[in-house]
Design a protein around this motif. Structure first.
Motif, PDB file in Angstrom:
ATOM      1  N   ASP A 366       0.856  -1.188   0.000  1.00 15.68           N
ATOM      2  CA  ASP A 366       0.000   0.000   0.000  1.00 15.68           C
ATOM      3  C   ASP A 366       0.893   1.240   0.000  1.00 15.68           C
ATOM      4  O   ASP A 366       1.738   1.412   0.883  1.00 15.68           O
ATOM      5  CB  ASP A 366      -0.892  -0.005   1.238  1.00 15.68           C
ATOM      6  CG  ASP A 366      -1.967   1.053   1.196  1.00 15.68           C
ATOM      7  OD1 ASP A 366      -1.763   2.108   0.560  1.00 15.68           O
ATOM      8  OD2 ASP A 366      -3.024   0.850   1.832  1.00 15.68           O
ATOM      9  N   VAL A 367       0.731   2.115  -0.981  1.00 14.95           N
ATOM     10  CA  VAL A 367       1.582   3.298  -1.086  1.00 14.95           C
ATOM     11  C   VAL A 367       1.450   4.208   0.133  1.00 14.95           C
ATOM     12  O   VAL A 367       2.374   4.963   0.464  1.00 14.95           O
ATOM     13  CB  VAL A 367       1.268   4.071  -2.388  1.00 14.95           C
ATOM     14  CG1 VAL A 367      -0.068   4.814  -2.287  1.00 14.95           C
ATOM     15  CG2 VAL A 367       2.398   5.026  -2.726  1.00 14.95           C
ATOM     16  N   ARG A 368       0.329   4.147   0.829  1.00 11.40           N
ATOM     17  CA  ARG A 368       0.179   5.004   2.008  1.00 11.40           C
ATOM     18  C   ARG A 368       1.177   4.626   3.088  1.00 11.40           C
ATOM     19  O   ARG A 368       1.684   5.488   3.808  1.00 11.40           O
ATOM     20  CB  ARG A 368      -1.258   4.914   2.534  1.00 11.40           C
ATOM     21  CG  ARG A 368      -2.281   5.551   1.599  1.00 11.40           C
ATOM     22  CD  ARG A 368      -3.691   5.266   2.015  1.00 11.40           C
ATOM     23  NE  ARG A 368      -3.999   3.835   1.919  1.00 11.40           N
ATOM     24  CZ  ARG A 368      -5.220   3.336   2.067  1.00 11.40           C
ATOM     25  NH1 ARG A 368      -6.242   4.143   2.321  1.00 11.40           N
ATOM     26  NH2 ARG A 368      -5.429   2.039   1.942  1.00 11.40           N
ATOM     27  N   ARG A 369       1.466   3.343   3.178  1.00 11.92           N
ATOM     28  CA  ARG A 369       2.469   2.893   4.128  1.00 11.92           C
ATOM     29  C   ARG A 369       3.851   3.429   3.732  1.00 11.92           C
ATOM     30  O   ARG A 369       4.637   3.857   4.581  1.00 11.92           O
ATOM     31  CB  ARG A 369       2.468   1.361   4.155  1.00 11.92           C
ATOM     32  CG  ARG A 369       3.334   0.747   5.242  1.00 11.92           C
ATOM     33  CD  ARG A 369       3.259  -0.764   5.163  1.00 11.92           C
ATOM     34  NE  ARG A 369       4.064  -1.382   6.191  1.00 11.92           N
ATOM     35  CZ  ARG A 369       4.534  -2.614   6.119  1.00 11.92           C
ATOM     36  NH1 ARG A 369       4.286  -3.340   5.040  1.00 11.92           N
ATOM     37  NH2 ARG A 369       5.253  -3.116   7.090  1.00 11.92           N
ATOM     38  N   THR A 370       4.134   3.404   2.438  1.00 13.62           N
ATOM     39  CA  THR A 370       5.415   3.908   1.944  1.00 13.62           C
ATOM     40  C   THR A 370       5.568   5.400   2.206  1.00 13.62           C
ATOM     41  O   THR A 370       6.585   5.849   2.747  1.00 13.62           O
ATOM     42  CB  THR A 370       5.529   3.629   0.431  1.00 13.62           C
ATOM     43  OG1 THR A 370       5.438   2.222   0.198  1.00 13.62           O
ATOM     44  CG2 THR A 370       6.830   4.161  -0.121  1.00 13.62           C
ATOM     45  N   THR A 371       4.572   6.183   1.824  1.00  8.59           N
ATOM     46  CA  THR A 371       4.693   7.635   1.970  1.00  8.59           C
ATOM     47  C   THR A 371       4.725   8.051   3.436  1.00  8.59           C
ATOM     48  O   THR A 371       5.450   8.984   3.800  1.00  8.59           O
ATOM     49  CB  THR A 371       3.555   8.351   1.233  1.00  8.59           C
ATOM     50  OG1 THR A 371       2.289   7.876   1.708  1.00  8.59           O
ATOM     51  CG2 THR A 371       3.645   8.104  -0.274  1.00  8.59           C
ATOM     52  N   ASP A 372       3.970   7.378   4.290  1.00  9.37           N
ATOM     53  CA  ASP A 372       4.021   7.689   5.717  1.00  9.37           C
ATOM     54  C   ASP A 372       5.404   7.399   6.286  1.00  9.37           C
ATOM     55  O   ASP A 372       5.917   8.148   7.129  1.00  9.37           O
ATOM     56  CB  ASP A 372       2.972   6.878   6.487  1.00  9.37           C
ATOM     57  CG  ASP A 372       1.565   7.428   6.329  1.00  9.37           C
ATOM     58  OD1 ASP A 372       1.411   8.506   5.728  1.00  9.37           O
ATOM     59  OD2 ASP A 372       0.619   6.772   6.792  1.00  9.37           O
ATOM     60  N   ALA A 373       6.020   6.311   5.831  1.00  8.59           N
ATOM     61  CA  ALA A 373       7.348   5.962   6.327  1.00  8.59           C
ATOM     62  C   ALA A 373       8.385   6.988   5.889  1.00  8.59           C
ATOM     63  O   ALA A 373       9.280   7.354   6.662  1.00  8.59           O
ATOM     64  CB  ALA A 373       7.729   4.566   5.847  1.00  8.59           C
ATOM     65  N   VAL A 374       8.284   7.476   4.645  1.00  9.59           N
ATOM     66  CA  VAL A 374       9.228   8.490   4.174  1.00  9.59           C
ATOM     67  C   VAL A 374       9.066   9.781   4.964  1.00  9.59           C
ATOM     68  O   VAL A 374      10.052  10.395   5.400  1.00  9.59           O
ATOM     69  CB  VAL A 374       9.050   8.735   2.664  1.00  9.59           C
ATOM     70  CG1 VAL A 374       9.894   9.919   2.205  1.00  9.59           C
ATOM     71  CG2 VAL A 374       9.434   7.489   1.873  1.00  9.59           C
ATOM     72  N   THR A 375       7.831  10.204   5.183  1.00  6.81           N
ATOM     73  CA  THR A 375       7.614  11.414   5.969  1.00  6.81           C
ATOM     74  C   THR A 375       8.108  11.231   7.398  1.00  6.81           C
ATOM     75  O   THR A 375       8.671  12.150   8.003  1.00  6.81           O
ATOM     76  CB  THR A 375       6.124  11.803   5.952  1.00  6.81           C
ATOM     77  OG1 THR A 375       5.694  11.935   4.589  1.00  6.81           O
ATOM     78  CG2 THR A 375       5.897  13.113   6.679  1.00  6.81           C
TER      79      THR A 375
END
Length: 395
Positions: A366-375
């Motif tokens: 899920d891309v939301r997991r990816t973007t949250d981790a980067v932030t």
């Protein structure tokens, strides 16, 4: 006149990017969209052309022109000056440099101020050979000192860097895809394939009911379409009704088109690749090198099985147990042909693998997991509290 402290302003992140098409552009666009929604001021510096500029603006970024070519060369001083100019103009709290050229110019320009994240999106020394590869590796070993974090998209990519002597502060955050966008078009896979094929410009000479393999990606040495075309006659010998569609454009497209074997369709670039993924019985990507390719993740999210070469990120992409069937050695057209022939001849097996792939993508990519981790990584580097809803995947 009242003054405002820098801390009172939104966090500003400058994404310095050279590739303006393909997977890197999609990763950056996803990051920008999520960061803008989280109140971050996202700025993108990239060359003109391609899809990235317009996509990033639509996702909420400010976009500035940074003129840069893919390959190192005599243009580097101007590229470095352009990166320095962007840093002076934007004054970001954090620099996120994507891919080899931005990593080169961005790290030379910033030298660790502001805090810098370098994301290779596959190592530069894998993309070249000889003296150029040796110089690229020497640079990566030296420049790691100017990255507060080297962000890899797979454990395999991190291990490759470590094994080549790069000493860095590492974080691994796997790629993800938009699961609301990439999903089956109909509940029944057979209906989904039939409806998608009916809407696509498949050649009338293709067998009406033959299995369809689809390869999505920039047509270039990295993605290995030339290996696939060398394998295809052997596939046809095993599965005479098989068809192949290459979706994408790139520097090798015209050369490969001139020498392509039978039952191969060059579809060109597609603004929306979902119909092609959904039309496929199998999605194949015979890359020579990767970090973690997006196309297989997108295909799996659409419920389609994938066959990929065993390069960085590939094993981590696949559902548990599929490696035996769905991985082939890189640059081996014979092994690729054997695997394609075996899979395309077994529609029930493909259906089972596709359902496993769909469930795997929805659970793990899920891309939301990816973007949250980067932030979350940004907040860590800036010494600021992390929002409670963010999950970090790191090493």
């Amino acid at each position: 006149m009242p003054t405002h402290s820098r801390a009172a302003q939104p966090t500003t992140v400058l994404h310095l990017v050279q590739p303006v098409d393909g997977g890197v552009a999609r990763v950056v666009t996803d990051l920008v969209r999520a960061q803008t929604a989280q109140g971050i001021r996202a700025v993108v510096g990239c060359p003109p052309g391609g899809t990235l500029g317009d996509a990033a603006r639509s996702a909420g970024a400010e976009v500035f022109t940074w003129r840069a070519g893919r390959a190192p060369g005599p243009g580097l001083p101007a590229e470095l000056a352009g990166a320095r100019g962007l840093l002076r103009r934007i004054r970001p709290d954090l620099l996120h440099a994507h891919s080899a050229k931005a990593g080169l110019a961005g790290r030379l320009a910033a030298r660790g101020t502001p805090p810098t994240v370098f994301q290779p999106h596959a190592w530069s020394f894998d993309a070249v050979g000889g003296t150029t590869a040796a110089l690229a590796l020497r640079w990566e070993r030296y420049a790691a000192r100017w990255a507060d974090r080297v962000l890899c998209v797979s454990e395999a990519e991190r291990r490759a860097g470590e094994s080549e002597g790069i000493t860095a502060r590492w974080t691994v955050i796997r790629n993800g895809v938009d699961l609301d966008h990439f999903r089956p078009g109909a509940p029944d896979p057979a209906q989904d394939r039939a409806e998608s094929r009916a809407a696509l410009p498949l050649p009338p000479t293709f067998p009406a009911d033959g299995p369809l393999a689809v390869c999505v990606g920039r047509i270039c040495a990295q993605k290995g379409q030339d290996i696939l075309l060398r394998a295809w006659p052997e596939v046809l010998a095993a599965v005479p009704a098989a068809r192949l569609a290459l979706v994408g454009d790139g520097p090798d497209a015209e050369r490969l088109r001139r020498t392509a074997p039978a039952r191969v369709h060059f579809a060109g670039a597609a603004a929306d690749i979902r119909p092609w993924l959904r039309a496929a019985d199998l999605v194949v990507l015979p890359s020579r090198w990767e970090g973690m390719a997006l196309a297989p993740l997108e295909a799996m999210a659409c419920g389609r099985p994938v066959l990929v070469s065993d390069v960085s990120g590939a094993r981590e992409s696949l559902p548990s147990g599929q490696g035996r069937l769905c991985l082939v050695p890189p640059e081996d057209p014979t092994a690729l042909a054997e695997a394609l022939g075996r899979l395309l001849a077994e529609p029930r097996l493909l259906a089972e693998l596709g359902e496993q792939a769909r469930q795997h993508a929805r659970t793990d990519f899920d891309v939301r997991r990816t973007t949250d981790a980067v932030t979350g990584l940004y907040h860590e580097l800036l010494g600021r509290p992390r929002p409670l809803n963010q999950e970090r995947i790191s090493r």
